[in-house]
Design a protein around this motif. Sequence first.
Motif, PDB file in Angstrom:
ATOM      1  N   ARG A 173       0.811  -1.216   0.000  1.00 41.38           N
ATOM      2  CA  ARG A 173       0.000   0.000   0.000  1.00 41.38           C
ATOM      3  C   ARG A 173       0.843   1.264   0.000  1.00 41.38           C
ATOM      4  O   ARG A 173       1.498   1.567  -0.959  1.00 41.38           O
ATOM      5  N   GLU A 174       0.852   2.008   1.095  1.00 36.42           N
ATOM      6  CA  GLU A 174       1.509   3.314   1.153  1.00 36.42           C
ATOM      7  C   GLU A 174       3.024   3.209   0.954  1.00 36.42           C
ATOM      8  O   GLU A 174       3.624   4.027   0.283  1.00 36.42           O
ATOM      9  N   VAL A 196       5.406   4.639  -4.685  1.00 36.60           N
ATOM     10  CA  VAL A 196       6.278   5.109  -5.765  1.00 36.60           C
ATOM     11  C   VAL A 196       6.667   3.940  -6.648  1.00 36.60           C
ATOM     12  O   VAL A 196       6.668   4.040  -7.877  1.00 36.60           O
ATOM     13  N   ARG A 197       6.999   2.812  -6.015  1.00 39.78           N
ATOM     14  CA  ARG A 197       7.373   1.611  -6.762  1.00 39.78           C
ATOM     15  C   ARG A 197       6.219   1.181  -7.669  1.00 39.78           C
ATOM     16  O   ARG A 197       6.423   0.875  -8.843  1.00 39.78           O
ATOM     17  N   ILE A 232       6.356   1.102 -11.766  1.00 39.54           N
ATOM     18  CA  ILE A 232       6.159  -0.157 -12.500  1.00 39.54           C
ATOM     19  C   ILE A 232       4.975  -0.024 -13.451  1.00 39.54           C
ATOM     20  O   ILE A 232       5.030  -0.512 -14.585  1.00 39.54           O
ATOM     21  N   ARG A 233       3.937   0.646 -13.024  1.00 39.83           N
ATOM     22  CA  ARG A 233       2.779   0.843 -13.902  1.00 39.83           C
ATOM     23  C   ARG A 233       3.155   1.668 -15.135  1.00 39.83           C
ATOM     24  O   ARG A 233       2.666   1.397 -16.230  1.00 39.83           O
ATOM     25  N   MET A 234       4.019   2.667 -14.953  1.00 37.36           N
ATOM     26  CA  MET A 234       4.459   3.467 -16.105  1.00 37.36           C
ATOM     27  C   MET A 234       5.239   2.602 -17.098  1.00 37.36           C
ATOM     28  O   MET A 234       5.054   2.715 -18.308  1.00 37.36           O
ATOM     29  N   VAL A 235       6.078   1.737 -16.589  1.00 39.16           N
ATOM     30  CA  VAL A 235       6.862   0.843 -17.456  1.00 39.16           C
ATOM     31  C   VAL A 235       5.927  -0.130 -18.166  1.00 39.16           C
ATOM     32  O   VAL A 235       6.065  -0.388 -19.361  1.00 39.16           O
ATOM     33  N   GLU A 268      14.114   8.395  -6.915  1.00 38.31           N
ATOM     34  CA  GLU A 268      13.542   7.119  -6.471  1.00 38.31           C
ATOM     35  C   GLU A 268      13.120   6.275  -7.672  1.00 38.31           C
ATOM     36  O   GLU A 268      13.390   5.067  -7.719  1.00 38.31           O
ATOM     37  N   GLU A 269      12.451   6.890  -8.630  1.00 39.93           N
ATOM     38  CA  GLU A 269      12.004   6.163  -9.816  1.00 39.93           C
ATOM     39  C   GLU A 269      13.191   5.626 -10.611  1.00 39.93           C
ATOM     40  O   GLU A 269      13.160   4.480 -11.078  1.00 39.93           O
TER      41      GLU A 269
END
Length: 149
Positions: free
Chosen positions: A18-19, A23-24, A28-31, A83-84
Amino acid sequence: MSLTEQLLADMKEAMKQREAGKVRLSTIRMVRAAQKEAEIDKGREMTDEEMIDIINREVKKRQDALPDYEKANRPESVKQLHEEINILQGYLPEPLSTETISVLIKETIEELGANRPQDMGKVMKTVMPRLKGRADGKLVNQLVKEMLQ
């Protein structure tokens, strides 16, 4: 486990956190979105090599955006981009050292018989597939340019 499967497993794990995994999860969703777009364009699933290219592209986008956010004095955005980048680099193969890259370039130059700056294109075209995803193109370009002069 393929890179796609690894991304899926990590995405599920980030959802469970969750929280803490926010960011992770978004990274991952963007990738995965970039992967889906490429799969639709090509009409097939991506190989691990193609996934490495996609992840490299995503890292490059973030690295290119960093100076703009720093100049605009947006420390929270800079922190998130770092971080990303760290998350994405976890999926890339271990980068080669400058010495290893130099050795590979020297071997390629000897193999092609290149000895002048005009041969740079030939050398780059041959050496980049060998370094696929494990070396920055700007660094390789700079090393080739130095060796051919």
